[in-house]
Design an enzyme around this catalytic site. Structure first.
Site, mmCIF file in Angstrom:
data_model
loop_
_atom_site.group_PDB
_atom_site.id
_atom_site.type_symbol
_atom_site.label_atom_id
_atom_site.label_comp_id
_atom_site.label_asym_id
_atom_site.label_seq_id
_atom_site.Cartn_x
_atom_site.Cartn_y
_atom_site.Cartn_z
ATOM 1 N N ASN A 149 10.886 4.094 0.030
ATOM 2 C CA ASN A 149 10.593 3.039 0.997
ATOM 3 C C ASN A 149 11.348 1.756 0.700
ATOM 4 O O ASN A 149 11.033 0.710 1.266
ATOM 5 C CB ASN A 149 9.083 2.751 1.024
ATOM 6 C CG ASN A 149 8.307 3.823 1.756
ATOM 7 O OD1 ASN A 149 8.870 4.575 2.539
ATOM 8 N ND2 ASN A 149 7.017 3.898 1.495
ATOM 9 N N ALA A 204 0.796 -1.245 0.000
ATOM 10 C CA ALA A 204 0.000 0.000 0.000
ATOM 11 C C ALA A 204 0.823 1.287 0.000
ATOM 12 O O ALA A 204 0.254 2.370 -0.011
ATOM 13 C CB ALA A 204 -0.996 0.029 1.167
ATOM 14 N N ASP A 205 2.145 1.194 0.009
ATOM 15 C CA ASP A 205 2.946 2.422 -0.036
ATOM 16 C C ASP A 205 4.279 2.151 -0.738
ATOM 17 O O ASP A 205 5.355 2.467 -0.208
ATOM 18 C CB ASP A 205 3.185 2.957 1.381
ATOM 19 C CG ASP A 205 3.680 4.393 1.385
ATOM 20 O OD1 ASP A 205 3.663 5.026 0.309
ATOM 21 O OD2 ASP A 205 4.100 4.879 2.451
ATOM 22 N N ILE A 206 4.209 1.591 -1.938
ATOM 23 C CA ILE A 206 5.424 1.227 -2.679
ATOM 24 C C ILE A 206 5.968 2.450 -3.404
ATOM 25 O O ILE A 206 5.270 3.078 -4.196
ATOM 26 C CB ILE A 206 5.126 0.110 -3.698
ATOM 27 C CG1 ILE A 206 4.594 -1.133 -2.985
ATOM 28 C CG2 ILE A 206 6.374 -0.229 -4.512
ATOM 29 C CD1 ILE A 206 4.082 -2.205 -3.931
ATOM 30 N N ARG A 207 7.200 2.789 -3.128
ATOM 31 C CA ARG A 207 7.906 3.888 -3.788
ATOM 32 C C ARG A 207 9.389 3.759 -3.450
ATOM 33 O O ARG A 207 9.749 3.151 -2.436
ATOM 34 C CB ARG A 207 7.356 5.244 -3.356
ATOM 35 C CG ARG A 207 7.185 5.422 -1.860
ATOM 36 C CD ARG A 207 6.397 6.676 -1.549
ATOM 37 N NE ARG A 207 5.940 6.690 -0.176
ATOM 38 C CZ ARG A 207 6.244 7.654 0.699
ATOM 39 N NH1 ARG A 207 7.018 8.656 0.337
ATOM 40 N NH2 ARG A 207 5.775 7.616 1.925
#
Length: 222
Positions: free
Chosen positions: A68, A62-65
């Protein structure tokens, strides 16, 4: 311990993120080789495919970048920041904290729950950033894909990963993406390309057009 909450500091993961690696390479005009790019994205995608393949229920990150995704001194990749992650079919609805990596179905007014396909979209945006060295600016995404046109296999899979909301079914699974990336990596290795190992340190602020960096690329070696 702080307020009864245990924290673990993993020193070997404090060298920086994939974003810092990209910025350091560009600031030193020592760009990542195709092998280095593939090494990063294969490890990154492998971690996401692992989460998506967990049984009996997969996990959505839910927060792939790239910010991270942490990198050790010897370019080993670890996907971090699982704070927004949740089990598929969970009642929790979490979404990426950066709109630049957000799948279109997660954008208002739709704001659908994060899902495996929305993870794949965010992963696709991250892969394009790594392959082109250009931040996640939606208006420039077609231009970024054009830069990849001669890497046909990668161009095809990344194009599918960022399919529009009405073509979610066209997005591949993370496992399918991993298989394509590994095949590309094996071909590069078979052609005898060598990786230049980098040691990165510094700090990073911002994303996309707001990106500012103060990163130094220390000794590089074969």
């Amino acid at each position: 311990m702080e307020d009864g909450i245990p924290f673990q500091i993993v020193s070997e993961l404090l060298e920086g993120s994939v974003s810092e690696v990209i910025d350091a390479a560009h600031s030193s005009h020592c760009y990542l080789s195709h092998y280095e790019q593939l090494s990063l994205v294969v490890q990154m995608t492998s971690a996401i495919a692992y989460l998506h393949g967990l049984q009996p229920r997969p996990y959505v990150h839910a927060d792939i970048r790239p910010t991270n995704v942490l990198v050790t001194r010897d370019m080993k990749v670890k996907v971090a920041d699982l704070g927004a992650a949740h089990l598929v079919e969970s009642s929790k609805s979490a979404g990426p904290l950066s709109r630049q990596y957000l799948a279109p179905e997660r954008m208002p007014p739709t704001s659908a729950r994060s899902s495996l396909p929305s993870d794949v979209y965010s992963l696709g945006v991250s892969l394009i950033e790594i392959f082109t060295g250009v931040g996640p600016i939606p208006e420039e995404r077609n231009g970024q894909l054009t830069q990849m046109i001669y890497r046909r296999r990668l161009h095809r899979i990344c194009s599918r990963m960022i399919s529009d909301e009405d073509k979610i079914a066209d997005r591949p699974t993370s496992a399918e993406c991993l298989a394509v990336l590994i095949r590309e990596q094996e071909e590069v290795v078979g052609n005898g390309f060598l990786a230049i190992k980098r040691m990165v340190k510094g700090q990073f602020e911002g994303e996309g057009k707001a990106r500012r960096h103060k990163v130094v690329l220390s000794d590089t070696y074969i």
